[in-house]
Design a protein around this motif. Structure first.
Motif, PDB file in Angstrom:
ATOM      1  N   PRO A 176       0.447  -0.680   0.042  1.00 41.08           N
ATOM      2  CA  PRO A 176       0.156  -0.231  -0.655  1.00 41.08           C
ATOM      3  C   PRO A 176       1.100   1.507   0.282  1.00 41.08           C
ATOM      4  O   PRO A 176       0.260   2.506  -0.270  1.00 41.08           O
ATOM      5  CB  PRO A 176      -0.908   0.033   1.253  1.00 41.08           C
ATOM      6  CG  PRO A 176      -0.019  -1.372   2.359  1.00 41.08           C
ATOM      7  CD  PRO A 176       0.643  -2.133   1.442  1.00 41.08           C
ATOM      8  N   GLU A 177       2.208   1.265   0.318  1.00 40.12           N
ATOM      9  CA  GLU A 177       3.043   2.830   0.998  1.00 40.12           C
ATOM     10  C   GLU A 177       3.600   2.729  -1.105  1.00 40.12           C
ATOM     11  O   GLU A 177       3.613   3.857  -1.080  1.00 40.12           O
ATOM     12  CB  GLU A 177       4.167   2.093   1.253  1.00 40.12           C
ATOM     13  CG  GLU A 177       4.523   3.461   2.267  1.00 40.12           C
ATOM     14  CD  GLU A 177       3.780   3.278   3.587  1.00 40.12           C
ATOM     15  OE1 GLU A 177       5.029   3.356   4.119  1.00 40.12           O
ATOM     16  OE2 GLU A 177       3.024   2.857   3.985  1.00 40.12           O
ATOM     17  N   THR A 178       3.772   1.545  -2.044  1.00 43.68           N
ATOM     18  CA  THR A 178       4.570   2.053  -2.995  1.00 43.68           C
ATOM     19  C   THR A 178       3.161   1.882  -4.273  1.00 43.68           C
ATOM     20  O   THR A 178       3.888   2.477  -5.524  1.00 43.68           O
ATOM     21  CB  THR A 178       5.691   1.463  -3.505  1.00 43.68           C
ATOM     22  OG1 THR A 178       5.325  -0.137  -3.735  1.00 43.68           O
ATOM     23  CG2 THR A 178       6.681   1.110  -2.190  1.00 43.68           C
ATOM     24  N   GLY A 179       2.283   1.079  -3.763  1.00 37.47           N
ATOM     25  CA  GLY A 179       1.888   0.648  -5.031  1.00 37.47           C
ATOM     26  C   GLY A 179       1.810  -0.820  -5.925  1.00 37.47           C
ATOM     27  O   GLY A 179       1.184  -0.450  -7.028  1.00 37.47           O
ATOM     28  N   GLU A 180       2.629  -0.764  -5.279  1.00 38.16           N
ATOM     29  CA  GLU A 180       3.649  -2.384  -5.987  1.00 38.16           C
ATOM     30  C   GLU A 180       2.264  -3.805  -6.079  1.00 38.16           C
ATOM     31  O   GLU A 180       2.380  -3.476  -5.007  1.00 38.16           O
ATOM     32  CB  GLU A 180       4.901  -2.086  -6.054  1.00 38.16           C
ATOM     33  CG  GLU A 180       5.576  -0.871  -6.159  1.00 38.16           C
ATOM     34  CD  GLU A 180       7.300  -1.221  -5.619  1.00 38.16           C
ATOM     35  OE1 GLU A 180       8.477  -1.045  -6.752  1.00 38.16           O
ATOM     36  OE2 GLU A 180       7.481  -1.582  -4.611  1.00 38.16           O
ATOM     37  N   THR A 181       2.884  -4.541  -6.826  1.00 44.36           N
ATOM     38  CA  THR A 181       2.187  -5.792  -6.597  1.00 44.36           C
ATOM     39  C   THR A 181       3.203  -6.697  -6.475  1.00 44.36           C
ATOM     40  O   THR A 181       4.625  -6.548  -7.247  1.00 44.36           O
ATOM     41  CB  THR A 181       0.730  -5.599  -7.431  1.00 44.36           C
ATOM     42  OG1 THR A 181       0.264  -5.118  -7.223  1.00 44.36           O
ATOM     43  CG2 THR A 181       0.841  -7.340  -7.281  1.00 44.36           C
ATOM     44  N   ILE A 182       3.592  -7.372  -5.227  1.00 38.10           N
ATOM     45  CA  ILE A 182       4.811  -8.552  -6.037  1.00 38.10           C
ATOM     46  C   ILE A 182       4.529 -10.376  -6.131  1.00 38.10           C
ATOM     47  O   ILE A 182       3.286 -10.610  -5.411  1.00 38.10           O
ATOM     48  CB  ILE A 182       5.448  -8.846  -4.083  1.00 38.10           C
ATOM     49  CG1 ILE A 182       6.161  -7.050  -4.038  1.00 38.10           C
ATOM     50  CG2 ILE A 182       6.674  -8.956  -4.319  1.00 38.10           C
ATOM     51  CD1 ILE A 182       7.101  -6.635  -3.120  1.00 38.10           C
ATOM     52  N   ALA A 183       4.451 -10.486  -6.961  1.00 35.86           N
ATOM     53  CA  ALA A 183       3.892 -11.790  -7.680  1.00 35.86           C
ATOM     54  C   ALA A 183       5.149 -12.538  -7.961  1.00 35.86           C
ATOM     55  O   ALA A 183       6.207 -11.884  -8.198  1.00 35.86           O
ATOM     56  CB  ALA A 183       2.894 -11.868  -8.663  1.00 35.86           C
ATOM     57  N   PHE A 184       4.785 -13.657  -8.159  1.00 36.02           N
ATOM     58  CA  PHE A 184       5.648 -15.298  -8.026  1.00 36.02           C
ATOM     59  C   PHE A 184       5.371 -16.389  -8.943  1.00 36.02           C
ATOM     60  O   PHE A 184       4.166 -16.813  -9.157  1.00 36.02           O
ATOM     61  CB  PHE A 184       6.753 -15.653  -6.599  1.00 36.02           C
ATOM     62  CG  PHE A 184       5.321 -16.393  -5.718  1.00 36.02           C
ATOM     63  CD1 PHE A 184       4.729 -15.906  -5.057  1.00 36.02           C
ATOM     64  CD2 PHE A 184       5.942 -17.910  -5.772  1.00 36.02           C
ATOM     65  CE1 PHE A 184       4.353 -16.462  -4.396  1.00 36.02           C
ATOM     66  CE2 PHE A 184       5.302 -18.470  -5.077  1.00 36.02           C
ATOM     67  CZ  PHE A 184       4.754 -18.127  -4.510  1.00 36.02           C
ATOM     68  N   GLY A 185       6.208 -17.085  -9.262  1.00 37.46           N
ATOM     69  CA  GLY A 185       5.773 -18.258  -9.368  1.00 37.46           C
ATOM     70  C   GLY A 185       6.890 -19.271  -9.173  1.00 37.46           C
ATOM     71  O   GLY A 185       7.819 -18.814  -9.315  1.00 37.46           O
ATOM     72  N   TYR A 186       6.579 -20.673  -8.385  1.00 36.98           N
ATOM     73  CA  TYR A 186       7.554 -22.042  -8.389  1.00 36.98           C
ATOM     74  C   TYR A 186       7.393 -22.601  -9.641  1.00 36.98           C
ATOM     75  O   TYR A 186       6.025 -22.742 -10.232  1.00 36.98           O
ATOM     76  CB  TYR A 186       7.594 -21.665  -7.059  1.00 36.98           C
ATOM     77  CG  TYR A 186       6.166 -22.631  -6.854  1.00 36.98           C
ATOM     78  CD1 TYR A 186       5.107 -22.103  -6.335  1.00 36.98           C
ATOM     79  CD2 TYR A 186       6.328 -24.231  -5.862  1.00 36.98           C
ATOM     80  CE1 TYR A 186       3.536 -22.576  -5.820  1.00 36.98           C
ATOM     81  CE2 TYR A 186       5.201 -24.857  -6.270  1.00 36.98           C
ATOM     82  CZ  TYR A 186       3.819 -24.425  -5.632  1.00 36.98           C
ATOM     83  OH  TYR A 186       2.936 -24.823  -5.174  1.00 36.98           O
ATOM     84  N   GLU A 187       8.034 -24.044  -9.150  1.00 36.05           N
ATOM     85  CA  GLU A 187       8.253 -24.335 -10.619  1.00 36.05           C
ATOM     86  C   GLU A 187       7.721 -23.860 -11.848  1.00 36.05           C
ATOM     87  O   GLU A 187       7.404 -24.560 -13.191  1.00 36.05           O
ATOM     88  CB  GLU A 187       7.613 -25.650 -10.634  1.00 36.05           C
ATOM     89  CG  GLU A 187       7.396 -26.604  -8.967  1.00 36.05           C
ATOM     90  CD  GLU A 187       6.211 -28.158  -8.994  1.00 36.05           C
ATOM     91  OE1 GLU A 187       6.322 -28.417  -9.834  1.00 36.05           O
ATOM     92  OE2 GLU A 187       6.189 -28.286  -7.847  1.00 36.05           O
ATOM     93  N   ALA A 188       9.152 -23.198 -11.783  1.00 34.51           N
ATOM     94  CA  ALA A 188       9.092 -21.906 -12.972  1.00 34.51           C
ATOM     95  C   ALA A 188       8.808 -22.667 -14.508  1.00 34.51           C
ATOM     96  O   ALA A 188       8.965 -21.384 -15.168  1.00 34.51           O
ATOM     97  CB  ALA A 188       9.331 -20.772 -12.661  1.00 34.51           C
ATOM     98  N   THR A 189      10.093 -23.156 -14.422  1.00 35.39           N
ATOM     99  CA  THR A 189      10.844 -23.997 -15.848  1.00 35.39           C
ATOM    100  C   THR A 189       9.760 -24.777 -15.520  1.00 35.39           C
ATOM    101  O   THR A 189      10.354 -25.712 -16.329  1.00 35.39           O
ATOM    102  CB  THR A 189      12.082 -23.678 -15.772  1.00 35.39           C
ATOM    103  OG1 THR A 189      12.506 -24.705 -14.414  1.00 35.39           O
ATOM    104  CG2 THR A 189      12.351 -22.476 -15.323  1.00 35.39           C
ATOM    105  N   GLY A 190       9.416 -25.575 -15.030  1.00 38.06           N
ATOM    106  CA  GLY A 190       9.145 -27.300 -15.281  1.00 38.06           C
ATOM    107  C   GLY A 190       8.831 -27.882 -14.359  1.00 38.06           C
ATOM    108  O   GLY A 190       8.681 -27.397 -13.203  1.00 38.06           O
ATOM    109  N   LEU A 191       7.212 -28.945 -14.343  1.00 38.11           N
ATOM    110  CA  LEU A 191       6.703 -29.852 -13.626  1.00 38.11           C
ATOM    111  C   LEU A 191       8.056 -30.344 -12.521  1.00 38.11           C
ATOM    112  O   LEU A 191       9.090 -30.381 -12.860  1.00 38.11           O
ATOM    113  CB  LEU A 191       6.609 -30.688 -13.812  1.00 38.11           C
ATOM    114  CG  LEU A 191       4.900 -30.933 -14.102  1.00 38.11           C
ATOM    115  CD1 LEU A 191       4.731 -31.753 -14.775  1.00 38.11           C
ATOM    116  CD2 LEU A 191       3.939 -30.455 -12.816  1.00 38.11           C
TER     117      LEU A 191
END
Ligand code: V55
Ligand code: FE
Length: 487
Positions: A176-191
């Motif tokens: 809420p301070e910067t307006g940024e959204t932080i997101a991620f993906g895991y097992e990002a390059t394959g099962l």
């Protein structure tokens, strides 16, 4: 053929709903605050076709998105299946085609796609708003964009080609301070891969930074926590590997010999450090903050063993449900030790669905809200005989991190509550001044109800009543009229 009769947990209230719904001017009791203008979105687990396997985890059910649209004390309701590739393939074949949780090897040959194992996602976990757009998300695959008014599925999102992970978390965090959204993906390059890609979206929804790192071993990373400087990734004692999937098992096994681990990643530099601790089930975080420059604190529910009846013990142990309690985890970045420090804050056994006043995300806050089972409350209805659901979650607790006090709201003698969501009374209201909204199953009347609670007093102000059962909710998100282009 559609026949759910082999599934004892899909009966009575918990039988799948299977229909899209539109309802104007819902029935209400009490007062619906006229200041509540916006939409409460939810994602449900709602099997359209019966699962292929009797022991299929409920987490594989089809994703269904719904909304309560609040306008000047009037509430309209809408619900629709997310038209995932999976849902469309099934409808075309008129039957279930997909096998075990996150295991494409168990899918029908007509749809099995080992090149794109994440395309079979059900999008069944969280309604997420990023920069004025609405998504249906699940950690196993890409997000689907959803029309915030009609709930039509608009397609898979890749954020202008900038999102490189094959998966997208169901728990991005808005700062809420910067307006940024932080997101991620895991097992990002394959099962089963050990790769995690972390992204920072700016206020306009453009990806401005990517960090890549590898985890000590692949485990479920369901949620994160943020502070102004770091992102914390908690992971449970769960394991997966290619052999397990080829052998035709659900994605995860429980391995009590594997330590829980915690990744601490610097938001700007990407510098990453891992901490470890004893066997834990770690699902949702409540909040995190910097206690000093080098000390990061996370407050979250944790359990000392498995909390998932359908993820089998890889050593053959029998499942026993381990209760969640709220704990404070401290990570000392100035220390040479890689061990997490853990302190129990409350003895109350809770679900893992903790929420806060999101305006305090990443900063030291006071209140945590979570639904839980209060054994002193009467309950007249019958619950399904599921090892994980022996007590009804008919109360919501507000925990006060400042005083240690707990104040409860109770929904009634036949009500099973879903996750609460906090809505501030105004932009500049003090922490905790606002409402909680939560839906519950009314098992006696066989209908869904949404309760509106005055958060400072934890007392009910009104209810919205649906004339039908509502499938189990995973997460809910409030969007005010300035967050989405609502009609
Ligand atoms: C969770 C839910 C999921 C999932 C993994 O609540 C973790 C935790 C509804 O799907 O796939
Ligand atoms: Fe979740």
């Amino acid at each position: 053929m559609v026949d759910f009769s082999r599934f004892p947990l899909m009966r009575g209230y918990y039988a799948p709903n299977r229909f899209d719904a539109e309802l104007f001017d819902c029935e209400t009791t009490g007062t619906i605050p006229a200041e509540l203008n916006g939409a409460f979105y939810r994602i449900h687990l709602d099997w359209f076709y019966p699962p292929k396997y009797l022991d299929e985890p409920s987490l594989s059910a089809d994703g269904y998105i719904s909304m309560f649209r609040f306008r000047n004390g009037i509430v309209d309701y809408r619900g629709r299946y997310v038209r995932t590739l999976r849902w469309r393939n099934q409808l075309a074949a008129r039957r279930q085609l997909y096998g075990y949780y996150r295991n494409p090897y168990t899918d029908d040959p007509s749809v099995r796609d080992l090149e794109h194992p994440t395309w079979r996602t059900t999008a069944n976990t969280t309604p997420v708003v990023i920069a004025g757009k609405l998504y249906a998300t699940k950690e196993e695959g890409p997000p689907y964009r959803i029309d915030p008014n009609t709930l039509e599925t608009l397609g898979v999102e890749d954020f202008g080609g900038e999102w490189k992970s094959q998966t997208f978390t169901a728990h991005p965090k808005y700062d809420p301070e910067t307006g940024e959204t932080i997101a991620f993906g895991y097992e990002a390059t394959g099962l089963c891969s050990r790769d995690v890609f972390l992204y920072i979206f700016d206020r306009e929804g453009k990806i401005r930074k990517e960090h890549r790192f590898q985890v000590p071993y692949t485990s479920m990373i369901h949620d994160i926590a943020i502070t102004p400087t770091h992102v914390i990734f908690p992971a449970s004692s769960m394991v997966t590997n290619e052999e397990r999937l080829r052998a035709g098992r659900p994605h995860w096994g429980w391995d009590r010999t594997v330590p829980a681990w915690y990744g601490i990643v610097h938001r700007e530099t990407g510098e990453t450090r891992f901490f470890f601790g004893p066997e834990r089930s770690l699902v949702h975080t409540a909040n995190a903050w910097n206690e000093s420059e080098d000390r990061i604190v996370v407050v979250m529910p944790a359990a000392d063993g498995n909390t998932w009846p359908f993820f089998e013990d890889v050593h053959g142990g029998k499942f026993t449900m381990h209760p969640n309690t709220i704990r404070k985890l401290t990570f000392d970045l100035s220390s040479k030790s890689d061990q997490v420090q853990e302190e129990r804050l409350f003895d109350t056994i809770v679900t893992s669905f903790t929420r806060i006043d999101d305006r305090y995300m990443g900063r030291k806050n006071r209140y945590i809200y979570v639904q839980f089972a209060d054994p002193t409350k009467p309950f007249d209805a019958e619950l399904p005989q599921d090892q994980g659901r022996s007590q009804p979650n008919s109360s919501i607790a507000r925990f006060d991190l400042q005083t240690g006090e707990r104040v409860d709201y109770w929904a009634g003698r036949a009500q099973v509550l879903q996750e609460p969501t906090f809505i501030p009374r105004s932009d500049n209201a003090v922490e905790g001044d606002g409402w909680l909204v939560a839906t519950c199953h009314n098992l006696a009347e066989r209908r869904g109800e949404l309760v509106i609670i005055d958060a400072p007093t934890m007392s009910e102000v009104g209810r919205v009543i649906l004339p039908f059962r509502s499938a189990p909710q995973v997460h809910g998100t409030w969007a005010s009229e300035d967050m989405l282009p609502l009609q």
